[in-house]
Write a protein that holds these residues in place. Structure first.
Motif, PDB file in Angstrom:
ATOM      1  N   ARG A   1      -0.316  -6.544  -0.526  1.00  0.00           N
ATOM      2  CA  ARG A   1      -0.513  -5.519  -1.555  1.00  0.00           C
ATOM      3  C   ARG A   1      -1.998  -5.426  -1.863  1.00  0.00           C
ATOM      4  NH1 ARG A   1       2.608  -5.455  -7.408  1.00  0.00           N
ATOM      5  NH2 ARG A   1       1.966  -3.350  -8.057  1.00  0.00           N
ATOM      6  N   PRO A   2      -2.629  -4.295  -1.556  1.00  0.00           N
ATOM      7  CA  PRO A   2      -4.085  -4.186  -1.737  1.00  0.00           C
ATOM      8  C   PRO A   2      -4.540  -4.404  -3.176  1.00  0.00           C
ATOM      9  CG  PRO A   2      -3.250  -2.389  -0.379  1.00  0.00           C
ATOM     10  CD  PRO A   2      -2.059  -3.086  -0.951  1.00  0.00           C
ATOM     11  N   SER A   3      -3.781  -3.876  -4.139  1.00  0.00           N
ATOM     12  CA  SER A   3      -4.154  -4.035  -5.543  1.00  0.00           C
ATOM     13  C   SER A   3      -2.899  -3.926  -6.405  1.00  0.00           C
ATOM     14  CB  SER A   3      -5.181  -2.972  -5.967  1.00  0.00           C
ATOM     15  OG  SER A   3      -4.591  -1.683  -5.952  1.00  0.00           O
ATOM     16  N   ASN A   4      -3.034  -4.324  -7.648  1.00  0.00           N
ATOM     17  CA  ASN A   4      -1.892  -4.286  -8.556  1.00  0.00           C
ATOM     18  C   ASN A   4      -1.463  -2.866  -8.900  1.00  0.00           C
ATOM     19  OD1 ASN A   4      -1.842  -7.085  -8.670  1.00  0.00           O
ATOM     20  ND2 ASN A   4      -3.257  -7.164 -10.414  1.00  0.00           N
ATOM     21  N   PHE A   5      -2.350  -1.911  -8.711  1.00  0.00           N
ATOM     22  CA  PHE A   5      -2.038  -0.525  -9.068  1.00  0.00           C
ATOM     23  C   PHE A   5      -1.656   0.316  -7.852  1.00  0.00           C
ATOM     24  CE2 PHE A   5      -5.199  -2.196 -12.061  1.00  0.00           C
ATOM     25  CZ  PHE A   5      -4.510  -2.062 -13.256  1.00  0.00           C
ATOM     26  N   ASP A   6      -1.615  -0.316  -6.688  1.00  0.00           N
ATOM     27  CA  ASP A   6      -1.310   0.411  -5.454  1.00  0.00           C
ATOM     28  C   ASP A   6       0.175   0.275  -5.138  1.00  0.00           C
ATOM     29  OD1 ASP A   6      -1.318   1.668  -3.001  1.00  0.00           O
ATOM     30  OD2 ASP A   6      -3.231   0.779  -2.398  1.00  0.00           O
ATOM     31  N   LEU A   7       0.852   1.398  -4.925  1.00  0.00           N
ATOM     32  CA  LEU A   7       2.273   1.380  -4.597  1.00  0.00           C
ATOM     33  C   LEU A   7       2.523   1.189  -3.105  1.00  0.00           C
ATOM     34  CD1 LEU A   7       3.547   4.290  -6.894  1.00  0.00           C
ATOM     35  CD2 LEU A   7       3.515   1.826  -7.363  1.00  0.00           C
ATOM     36  N   GLN A   8       1.496   1.359  -2.304  1.00  0.00           N
ATOM     37  CA  GLN A   8       1.645   1.179  -0.866  1.00  0.00           C
ATOM     38  C   GLN A   8       1.520  -0.295  -0.486  1.00  0.00           C
ATOM     39  OE1 GLN A   8      -1.273   3.734   0.999  1.00  0.00           O
ATOM     40  NE2 GLN A   8       0.103   5.502   0.967  1.00  0.00           N
ATOM     41  N   ARG A   9       2.078  -0.620   0.682  1.00  0.00           N
ATOM     42  CA  ARG A   9       1.997  -1.969   1.224  1.00  0.00           C
ATOM     43  C   ARG A   9       1.452  -1.906   2.647  1.00  0.00           C
ATOM     44  NH1 ARG A   9       2.904  -2.252  -3.379  1.00  0.00           N
ATOM     45  NH2 ARG A   9       4.333  -3.644  -4.509  1.00  0.00           N
ATOM     46  N   ASN A  10       0.662  -2.918   3.001  1.00  0.00           N
ATOM     47  CA  ASN A  10       0.123  -3.023   4.354  1.00  0.00           C
ATOM     48  C   ASN A  10       0.960  -4.026   5.146  1.00  0.00           C
ATOM     49  OD1 ASN A  10      -2.094  -1.281   3.777  1.00  0.00           O
ATOM     50  ND2 ASN A  10      -3.137  -2.997   2.782  1.00  0.00           N
TER      51      ASN A  10
END
Length: 235
Positions: free
Chosen positions: A46-55
């Motif tokens: 998870r790039p950041s706590n506010f990002d809904l996307q996942r890598n």
């Protein structure tokens, strides 16, 4: 830095993922695996706590591990948490014994970095997120069936599994059992010695009583007054 041959999933997820141009992709969040063959395919971050996307990353994208950072090659696959939650996984699955009762939760596993093959699972008694909780080793051969959220094994209890990591509570209980066991042993030894001493004392009393009875029951020869006079030179 040379990659380790084997690694725990929990350790992999703690590493921060970075790209070749120092892009920060965040820490690992969960695993991407194929449960029927007990193999890990990759993991996602998870790039950041506010990002809904996942890598989403494959294992073969790992180039090196330095300190607490994983350096990857190539770009990740982009997905969302709703899609990834539908992926099958055995992490957090309930462990069911031969009697159909829950005895633990699948908390972790050790896998081969090159092939992704899972060597064995680690089981927690209750919530695996509790820091310092115990871990028991569950061999792949011990698993006889699996369903979404459930793993069935041939063991009856966690005591049938090898304890890999012991919590402070479990160590305290084990030490307490050892102390109680030693106290019971000492109590049994003292009881046996007391019984042996009482038996010896009873034998001594019986022998003494027998000797006293023998002393008073001995037949004595009666000597007449005439015989006494004849034997007495002063009369």
């Amino acid at each position: 830095m040379k990659l380790p041959k084997e690694i725990l999933l929990s350790q992999l997820l703690t590493y921060n993922v970075k790209g070749n141009i120092s892009l920060n992709y965040g820490n690992g969040e969960n695993v991407w695996m194929h449960p029927p063959v007990h193999r890990i395919l990759g993991w996602y971050t998870r790039p950041s706590n506010f990002d809904l996307q996942r890598n989403v990353w494959r294992l073969n994208q790992i180039s090196q591990i330095i300190d607490n950072e994983i350096y990857v090659k190539g770009d990740p696959a982009i997905s969302d948490l709703g899609t990834l939650n539908r992926f099958p996984t055995l992490i957090q699955a309930n462990l069911i014994n031969i009697n159909g009762s829950k005895i633990g939760v699948i908390a972790d596993f050790l896998f081969d970095m090159k092939t992704g093959r899972i060597k064995y699972y680690l089981v927690s008694r209750s919530n695996p997120n509790i820091p310092g909780s115990s871990r028991w080793k569950l061999e792949i051969e011990n698993i006889n069936d699996q369903q979404p959220g459930l793993v069935f094994c041939e063991s009856n209890s966690l005591d049938d599994l090898s304890l890999i990591k012991s919590s402070l509570k479990n160590e305290f209980l084990q030490k307490g059992k050892k102390i109680i066991g030693r106290f019971d042993d000492m109590k049994n030894i003292a009881s046996n010695r007391l019984e042996h001493w009482l038996e010896e004392d009873e034998d001594i009393n019986q022998n003494l009583d027998f000797e006293q009875k023998s002393f008073y029951n001995d037949e004595r020869k009666s000597i007449s007054f005439r015989d006494k006079n004849e034997d007495d030179p002063w009369i």
